[in-house]
Design an enzyme around this catalytic site. Structure first.
Site, PDB file in Angstrom:
ATOM      1  N   ARG A  14       2.241   5.732  -6.651  1.00 60.85           N
ATOM      2  CA  ARG A  14       3.260   4.689  -6.555  1.00 60.85           C
ATOM      3  C   ARG A  14       4.144   4.804  -7.797  1.00 60.85           C
ATOM      4  O   ARG A  14       3.669   5.237  -8.858  1.00 60.85           O
ATOM      5  CB  ARG A  14       2.623   3.301  -6.521  1.00 60.85           C
TER       6      ARG A  14
ATOM      7  N   HIS B 163       9.276   6.230  -3.440  1.00 61.03           N
ATOM      8  CA  HIS B 163       8.255   6.040  -2.411  1.00 61.03           C
ATOM      9  C   HIS B 163       8.337   7.136  -1.346  1.00 61.03           C
ATOM     10  O   HIS B 163       7.344   7.435  -0.686  1.00 61.03           O
ATOM     11  CB  HIS B 163       8.416   4.659  -1.769  1.00 61.03           C
TER      12      HIS B 163
ATOM     13  N   TYR C 216     -14.557   4.837  -0.415  1.00 57.61           N
ATOM     14  CA  TYR C 216     -15.141   5.777  -1.353  1.00 57.61           C
ATOM     15  C   TYR C 216     -16.620   6.038  -1.082  1.00 57.61           C
ATOM     16  O   TYR C 216     -17.212   6.934  -1.654  1.00 57.61           O
ATOM     17  CB  TYR C 216     -14.985   5.269  -2.796  1.00 57.61           C
TER      18      TYR C 216
ATOM     19  N   LYS D  91      -3.237  -0.785  -7.662  1.00 56.95           N
ATOM     20  CA  LYS D  91      -3.127  -2.220  -7.404  1.00 56.95           C
ATOM     21  C   LYS D  91      -4.468  -2.899  -7.625  1.00 56.95           C
ATOM     22  O   LYS D  91      -5.518  -2.353  -7.313  1.00 56.95           O
ATOM     23  CB  LYS D  91      -2.663  -2.447  -5.963  1.00 56.95           C
TER      24      LYS D  91
ATOM     25  N   ARG E 271       5.927   9.747  -2.155  1.00 56.83           N
ATOM     26  CA  ARG E 271       4.549   9.326  -1.830  1.00 56.83           C
ATOM     27  C   ARG E 271       4.290   9.519  -0.334  1.00 56.83           C
ATOM     28  O   ARG E 271       3.252  10.031   0.075  1.00 56.83           O
ATOM     29  CB  ARG E 271       4.366   7.863  -2.245  1.00 56.83           C
TER      30      ARG E 271
ATOM     31  N   HIS F 151      -5.615   3.313  -0.898  1.00 55.05           N
ATOM     32  CA  HIS F 151      -5.511   2.323   0.166  1.00 55.05           C
ATOM     33  C   HIS F 151      -6.885   1.930   0.686  1.00 55.05           C
ATOM     34  O   HIS F 151      -7.788   2.750   0.731  1.00 55.05           O
ATOM     35  CB  HIS F 151      -4.742   2.902   1.365  1.00 55.05           C
TER      36      HIS F 151
END
Length: 300
Positions: A148, A243, A278, A172, A246, A269
């Site tokens: 980002r 973006h 993960y 984030k 990305r 995400h």
């Protein structure tokens, strides 16, 4: 009931013999179907018990990683054809794709750059200017790592593990992730660091990777303006932003055959259809996927 592998073999045979598809079209169908099969394998589902909800979660994952609506439509179209075959050949009594909606393709689509266009963007940069190598490094890191813009402007030297070819990204919600970085991006950073070492850097800004001419870290607006100007200089008529790079990263990986969950992990995400992404991934798998499927690493 036959297992998924046997069913897929029957479907490929059907496409070859009854649909008389070309080799390229057949490969495209199989690649798109593989994306769904990989997703279902992680969900511990077989094609015989897939529900509409499963397919909606898969489709939401495509949207979440920024895949262009046209590509989403193509993938879902191939999946519909597969489930129609399953119903016609008696593998299933129903077709779960009947109520599966495709994304709306309007007039204002999010743009995606091809690898050639990213090269064009970088080639248009005037390296005789002090910021030339910096700007090439910015574009290359965005495209090679899928960051980002906020992650890029806050990227610090202490987050770079260039010998190991990883970047530690703070995303984030202060969530950290490790993203492999290509040799090309490392090379561009090296050129920029040669210039950066001769700068006077403001106290407190020493750890930021990318700086402006006054030795302070960049802002999101500065990156946006630079990329728009560079697109104009490169003769790229698409409306692009940081973006876009990305999205281009995600699309290049998906089209190259990377696993959907891997792309979600690399982008940081958590899709509405995928939690704890993960759990099934480690850094060696992330590295292998990006080495195999990102155009900056694939041997041509």
């Amino acid at each position: 009931m036959s297992n998924s592998k046997d069913i897929v073999k029957s479907y490929v045979r059907y496409l070859k013999l009854q649909r008389n598809m070309s080799v390229n079209t057949l490969d495209a169908y199989q690649r798109d179907l593989r994306k769904l099969l990989d997703y279902l394998e992680h969900e511990d589902k077989s094609v015989s018990d897939v529900t509409l909800e499963d397919l909606e979660h898969f489709a939401a994952g495509l949207h979440d990683i920024g895949i262009h609506p046209r590509s989403q439509c193509r993938i879902l179209s191939g999946i519909r054809a597969f489930f129609r075959f399953l119903q016609l050949d008696g593998y299933r009594d129903d077709d779960p794709t009947e109520l599966l909606e495709s994304p709306q393709i309007g007039d204002h689509l999010p743009e995606v750059l091809s690898t050639a266009e990213v090269d064009q963007l970088e080639a248009s940069i005037d390296l005789s200017k002090w910021e030339g190598h910096r700007n090439r490094a910015i574009i290359e890191v965005l495209f090679s790592c899928g960051l980002r813009v906020s992650e890029l402007v806050n990227l610090q030297l202490s987050q770079l593990y260039l010998e190991e070819e990883f970047v530690r990204v703070l995303g984030k919600g202060s969530k950290e992730r490790l993203v492999p970085i290509s040799k090309r991006a490392i090379q561009e950073l090296g050129y920029w660091f040669d210039d950066r070492n001769h700068m006077t850097i403001k106290p407190g800004e020493e750890d930021y990777v990318f700086l402006n001419r006054y030795g302070k870290h960049l802002t999101r607006t500065m990156i946006l303006i630079m990329i728009k100007r560079q697109a104009e200089a490169a003769g790229i008529t698409k409306t692009i932003s940081p973006h876009t790079l990305r999205h281009s990263f995600a699309t290049a990986l998906l089209e190259g055959g990377a696993d959907l969950r891997v792309i979600q992990a690399l982008l940081g995400h958590e899709s509405i259809g995928t939690t704890e992404i993960y759990t099934h991934l480690d850094t060696s798998q992330l590295r292998q996927e990006i080495l195999e499927h990102h155009p900056r690493n694939m041997k041509r």
